[in-house]
Design an enzyme around this catalytic site. Structure first.
Site, PDB file in Angstrom:
ATOM      1  N   HIS A 578      13.367   1.723   7.700  1.00  0.00           N
ATOM      2  CA  HIS A 578      12.595   2.957   7.579  1.00  0.00           C
ATOM      3  C   HIS A 578      13.368   4.019   6.809  1.00  0.00           C
ATOM      4  O   HIS A 578      12.799   4.752   5.998  1.00  0.00           O
ATOM      5  CB  HIS A 578      12.250   3.489   8.974  1.00  0.00           C
ATOM      6  CG  HIS A 578      11.223   2.668   9.669  1.00  0.00           C
ATOM      7  ND1 HIS A 578      11.064   2.672  11.029  1.00  0.00           N
ATOM      8  CD2 HIS A 578      10.303   1.805   9.199  1.00  0.00           C
ATOM      9  CE1 HIS A 578      10.088   1.854  11.366  1.00  0.00           C
ATOM     10  NE2 HIS A 578       9.610   1.315  10.274  1.00  0.00           N
ATOM     11  N   GLU A 814      -0.215 -11.468  -5.753  1.00  0.00           N
ATOM     12  CA  GLU A 814       0.860 -11.432  -4.761  1.00  0.00           C
ATOM     13  C   GLU A 814       1.308 -12.834  -4.353  1.00  0.00           C
ATOM     14  O   GLU A 814       2.385 -13.004  -3.787  1.00  0.00           O
ATOM     15  CB  GLU A 814       0.398 -10.689  -3.509  1.00  0.00           C
ATOM     16  CG  GLU A 814      -0.046  -9.265  -3.752  1.00  0.00           C
ATOM     17  CD  GLU A 814      -0.733  -8.692  -2.535  1.00  0.00           C
ATOM     18  OE1 GLU A 814      -0.087  -7.931  -1.804  1.00  0.00           O
ATOM     19  OE2 GLU A 814      -1.923  -9.020  -2.327  1.00  0.00           O
ATOM     20  N   ASP A 838       5.514  -8.574  -2.486  1.00  0.00           N
ATOM     21  CA  ASP A 838       5.054  -9.818  -1.854  1.00  0.00           C
ATOM     22  C   ASP A 838       5.242 -11.013  -2.778  1.00  0.00           C
ATOM     23  O   ASP A 838       5.610 -12.106  -2.324  1.00  0.00           O
ATOM     24  CB  ASP A 838       3.579  -9.695  -1.453  1.00  0.00           C
ATOM     25  CG  ASP A 838       3.411  -9.136  -0.051  1.00  0.00           C
ATOM     26  OD1 ASP A 838       4.328  -9.340   0.771  1.00  0.00           O
ATOM     27  OD2 ASP A 838       2.384  -8.502   0.221  1.00  0.00           O
ATOM     28  N   CYS A 885       2.407  -2.740  -9.341  1.00  0.00           N
ATOM     29  CA  CYS A 885       2.412  -1.687  -8.316  1.00  0.00           C
ATOM     30  C   CYS A 885       3.514  -1.875  -7.283  1.00  0.00           C
ATOM     31  O   CYS A 885       3.569  -1.141  -6.301  1.00  0.00           O
ATOM     32  CB  CYS A 885       1.063  -1.593  -7.618  1.00  0.00           C
ATOM     33  SG  CYS A 885       0.548  -3.102  -6.786  1.00  0.00           S
TER      34      CYS A 885
END
Length: 951
Positions: A578, A814, A838, A885
């Protein structure tokens, strides 16, 4: 059992901090020949896992299982600190009970000390004791456990009246070691009391060794001179320890289950006394989670329970535990269920069988964790963490290495985030007033958390803060605090006892994952405690600073003043933690996983943070500081120039244009993205719209959310990814079975196609909100043309009704199969957007969140670049455009390679837009193609980076 003598106790100790106190405790055990000197490292390692603070001013340091080899003989040393010292979790400690145990003997000591904590005024008495005998008397209390199990039942007896049953029950307690013959004699002269439903009770206090409850039943219901007899309970009462037995007996009678006890087998009788009614549907399941029912799987279980249409209770089959509400997080964790034990679920009413089956199935599926049969993962083979090295503060001009998390250079004083301490009275006279104070603080804490959730909407921080808010609403947690207040504790002391008890119930399983969740609970507790005590959380300095913390939690994230934070350093975490994600989103230099040494820094000490190379320099020399300042100045000049040109198109020096858009999770941030130069939204993560609501957002809600982004874009295009949730990103109101590998399971388009009405509503909302404005919709996790066509069929049904005028329908690349089949997809899809995060993890078979392998999950790997090349070539052959992206789009080394491969659009974080545009303007298309060819010729990601850096 804990036994102490005067040599085990040291009075009047003094230490400057908790580490020195721990060293003194280790030395005391060493001097007593209980342990070798290496045991000190085990004590430190245990504190690194979770605090050993027990409560009421007592800490109980003990080693890790790995450090048991340094224990020569089991023993205890007690050190008293009359002035008190602050433990590393912020508690005030007056007594260390330091334990050396060769096996699990320390668990008995912990249980005994837990009972000591229940005694009023024990903390103050231990702190002011002036003789060792006083300390020994206070600590040496034998824990009392009330007995109710198969051993205290005697069933189906050939008797004629209730008096004989009473004697049998009393004799059973004597055989179980709970009472002596005097107790039985006293019961013989006592007429049983009628409880109703054919049940009777005898009880006594004389001759009780330990409390217990026995039950004797006749072989068939009988009538004697006093009435109907189904069974006689015999209670051995002692202090308050038998109270829980009476409560369970009262519950049995309140449910009307007493009349059925006669003739039931022992197992069913214990189930009734545990809280399961005769009408309840039940389901049993064996717990296979490696670390037992710690907080993470417990929360999953609670979520499944809350999704059921009726209340479900759960208990442990082993022992005589009481059934508790399966919707109470603290109660479920408090069961302390271990791997291999059996959970029993019960519920009543319509749908009860389905409800208990759903919970049992959730447990079988692992509650969000991978599980294997007992025989395949014996407990003794589970990996254990190695004890950390002693903490040595960094020296002047010392270079520390860490994990690069966010590029950039920062030079500023350190602000070391430490927990506040709270001072409050233990007891209060007016219980009603204290309860009102706590209710106000709980309400205030919940309002704070809801405000922070809104402030951080659209990200993982908001999800974690939502869990914190949920914890504040846990009825079991509140009730525990209110009960403590009713016993005479102050609001602060009662609340913290409830929090600490719940947190220690999690930590008792000795699981590091569990310790993290206990930290969440204490974070919630400190928020409310701060409101009660009027203590503010630590306030950062007014001048710019570098934040240094163990790790950055959700509350810390929400409080950050991004105008002052120049850099971020954490002791823990990885490139996908995080804190790393936050730093990249904020555009600040950051390193993570720097180790505990950084926590020994003093606030105000000057730091240099190099986020690109993963370096920290503490108190730098003038020469090193000057070099870093020059680099920082050059970087700032580049950033200023980029910012000044942020609204200009990104064209190479030879005129080739590449669009640069922004990735967004919150539609409210679209205006900010435009202000930073974004030419549109290249990725709107619509799942955050769904995560921000407690139930499935309807059409009107979604139209309003998406409309806010379209309004801010002023005619610029918006690329929206349809709902992308699944096993790895669950929605609380869309429960799903646990999957062994959620990244390879039902997520993205696979999930929404199982409920086409959800996807159709979202498509209708996006098209309605767009109207005449440009919208690009793409489906996530497409593996081949079949899945795209299934989604397109819904789109084709909605579009003629809404009649949006500027629409394209595309595919996210992906999955490697999707890239390899791009030529077939390009004939029907309007565009491709490559999600490199991914695509990389699926291509390299490395979970990007893996604590060990994540550093190798590099999207510049030549295999990933070749898949991008295939995708671009297939798209351009059909006149389609291609965007990227993923995070690769903002990597300075990767930008020229992507341009050279022919990518038409890059979508990055809003803060990165100006610098990405500037990087493109510094290229020529010819140079970019040469660099792309150079990258494709390499055999490893490291080789690609080395080759590009050498140019």
């Amino acid at each position: 059992m804990l036994t102490l003598n005067q040599d085990d106790v040291r009075l009047g100790c003094h230490a400057t901090d908790w580490r020195e106190a721990l060293a003194q405790a280790a030395q005391a055990l060493t001097d007593a020949h209980r342990v070798s000197a290496e045991y000190r490292e085990g004590l430190l390692a245990r504190e690194a896992q979770s605090s050993t603070y027990l409560g009421n001013g007592i800490a109980i340091p003990h080693g890790t299982p790995e450090s048991r080899r340094y224990v020569r003989s089991t023993g205890v040393r007690v050190l008293q600190y009359p002035e008190g010292l602050t433990w590393h979790d912020g508690h005030r400690v007056n007594l260390l009970v330091t334990i050396a145990a060769q096996s699990d003997e320390h668990l008995d000591i912990l249980r005994q000390l837990t009972h000591v904590l229940e005694r009023e005024g024990v903390a103050e008495a231990l702190a002011r004791a002036t003789r060792a005998e006083e300390v020994i008397a206070l600590l040496s209390r034998v824990p009392v456990t009330a007995k109710l199990d198969a051993e205290t039942l005697c069933l189906g007896l050939p008797v004629r009246d209730r008096l004989e049953l009473a004697l049998f029950a009393a004799a059973r307690l004597r055989h179980a070691g709970c009472v002596d013959a005097g107790f039985v004699a006293a019961i013989a002269s006592q007429p049983p009391l009628a409880l109703g439903q054919g049940l009777w009770l005898v009880h006594g206090t004389s001759g009780v060794q330990s409390p217990g409850l026995a039950l004797a039943t006749p072989e068939r219901r009988l009538q004697d001179d006093a009435g109907d007899v189904a069974g006689v309970f015999c209670l051995a009462a002692q202090g308050d320890a038998h109270r829980s037995l009476l409560e369970r007996l009262d519950g049995l009678l309140a449910r009307g289950d007493g009349a059925q006890l006669a003739g039931l087998p022992a197992e069913q009788i214990l189930a009734r006394l545990a809280g399961e009614s005769a009408q309840a549907e039940t389901a049993r399941v064996r717990l296979l989670n490696a670390h037992g029912l710690h907080a993470r799987p417990a929360r999953e279980l609670v979520q499944v329970a809350r999704a059921q249409p009726l209340p479900v209770r759960v208990r442990l089959l082993e022992g005589s535990s009481e059934a508790v509400s399966a919707t109470s997080l603290t109660k479920v964790i408090g069961l302390g269920a271990r791997r291999g034990q059996t959970l029993v679920f019960s519920a009543e009413g319509d749908g009860a069988a389905q409800a208990v089956s759903a919970l049992a199935e959730a447990v079988r599926n692992g509650l969000g964790e991978p599980v294997l049969p007992i025989r395949e993962t014996p407990e003794e083979t589970l990996p254990r963490a190695a004890p950390p090295a002693p903490i040595v503060p960094p020296g002047a001009d010392e270079l520390l290495t860490a994990i690069p998390a966010s590029p950039g250079i920062a030079i500023a004083p350190a602000y070391v985030l430490r927990l506040p301490t709270f001072q409050y009275p233990e007891r209060a006279a007016d219980a009603a007033r204290e309860r009102q104070r706590l209710e106000r603080a709980l309400h205030g804490g919940h309002e704070q958390l809801q405000a922070l959730v809104k402030r951080t909407a659209g990200g993982e921080v908001a999800q974690i803060l939502s869990i914190h808010a949920e914890m504040l609403e846990d009825p079991a947690l509140r009730e525990a605090a209110f009960e403590a207040i009713a016993e005479g504790l102050s609001a602060e002391a009662g609340w913290w006892r409830a929090i600490d008890t719940a947190a220690r119930a999690q930590e008792a399983l000795a699981d590091r994952l569990l310790a993290e969740r206990a930290a969440d609970l204490r974070d919630v507790g400190r928020r409310v405690l701060g409101l009660l005590c009027g203590v503010e959380v630590p306030t950062p300095p007014e001048q710019p600073y570098i934040l240094v913390a163990d790790d950055v939690g959700p509350s810390d994230v929400a409080r950050l003043d991004t105008a002052k934070v120049r850099g971020l350093v954490t002791a823990r975490g990885g490139a996908t933690s995080h804190s790393a994600i936050l730093a990249r989103a904020l555009g600040i230099a950051a390193v993570v996983g720097a180790g505990e040494r950084v926590l020994a820094l003093n606030t105000g000490a000057e730091l240099i943070v190099d986020g690109e190379n993963g370096r920290i320099i503490t108190t730098p020399s003038p020469e090193r500081r000057q070099r870093s300042e020059r680099r920082l100045q050059e970087q700032q000049e580049l950033q200023r120039a980029a910012h000044g040109q942020r609204h200009e198109e990104a064209r190479t020096r030879d005129g080739h244009r590449v669009e640069v858009g922004a990735n967004l999770g919150d539609t409210a941030h679209a205006a900010d993205a435009v202000e930073r130069g974004a030419e549109g939204i290249g990725l709107l993560r619509t799942e955050f719209v769904f995560m921000a609501h407690p139930q499935m957002p309807d059409l009107a809600t979604q139209v309003a959310e998406y409309g806010e982004a379209f309004d801010a874009l002023g005619g610029r295009p918006l690329v929206a990814r349809t709902l992308d949730v699944g096993g790895d990103k669950p929605l609380a109101y869309w429960p799903m079975p646990r999957e062994d590998n959620p990244f390879l399971g039902v997520r993205g388009i696979r999930l929404t196609l199982t409920r086409p009405e959800v996807l159709e509503t979202q498509l209708r909302a996006l098209l309605t909100a767009a109207g005449t404005r440009p919208v690009r919709i793409m489906f996530p996790m497409i593996k081949d043309i079949e899945e795209f066509r299934a989604g397109k069929a819904l789109f084709d049904r909605v579009q003629p009704e809404v009649k949006a005028t500027d629409v394209q329908l595309g595919v996210m690349i992906e999955v490697p199969s999707c890239a390899l089949l791009a030529p077939t997809l390009a004939k029907e899809a309007d565009f491709f957007s490559i999600g490199t995060n991914d695509l990389t993890q699926y291509t390299l078979a490395i979970d990007r969140g893996h604590p060990i392998l994540s550093a190798q999950s590099d999207a510049l790997h030549p295999s990933v670049l070749r898949l991008i090349q295939l995708t671009v070539e297939a798209a351009h052959a059909e006149g389609r455009w291609v965007g990227v992206c993923g995070e690769l789009g903002s990597d300075p080394l990767a930008i020229p390679v992507l341009v050279g491969l022919g990518v038409d659009e890059l979508s990055v974080s809003s803060r990165s837009v100006p610098m990405v545009k500037a990087r493109i303007r510094g290229l020529t298309l010819t140079q970019a193609r040469e660099l792309a060819g150079l990258a494709l010729r390499q055999s490893t990601a490291a080789g690609v980076r080395e080759a590009l850096e050498a140019v």
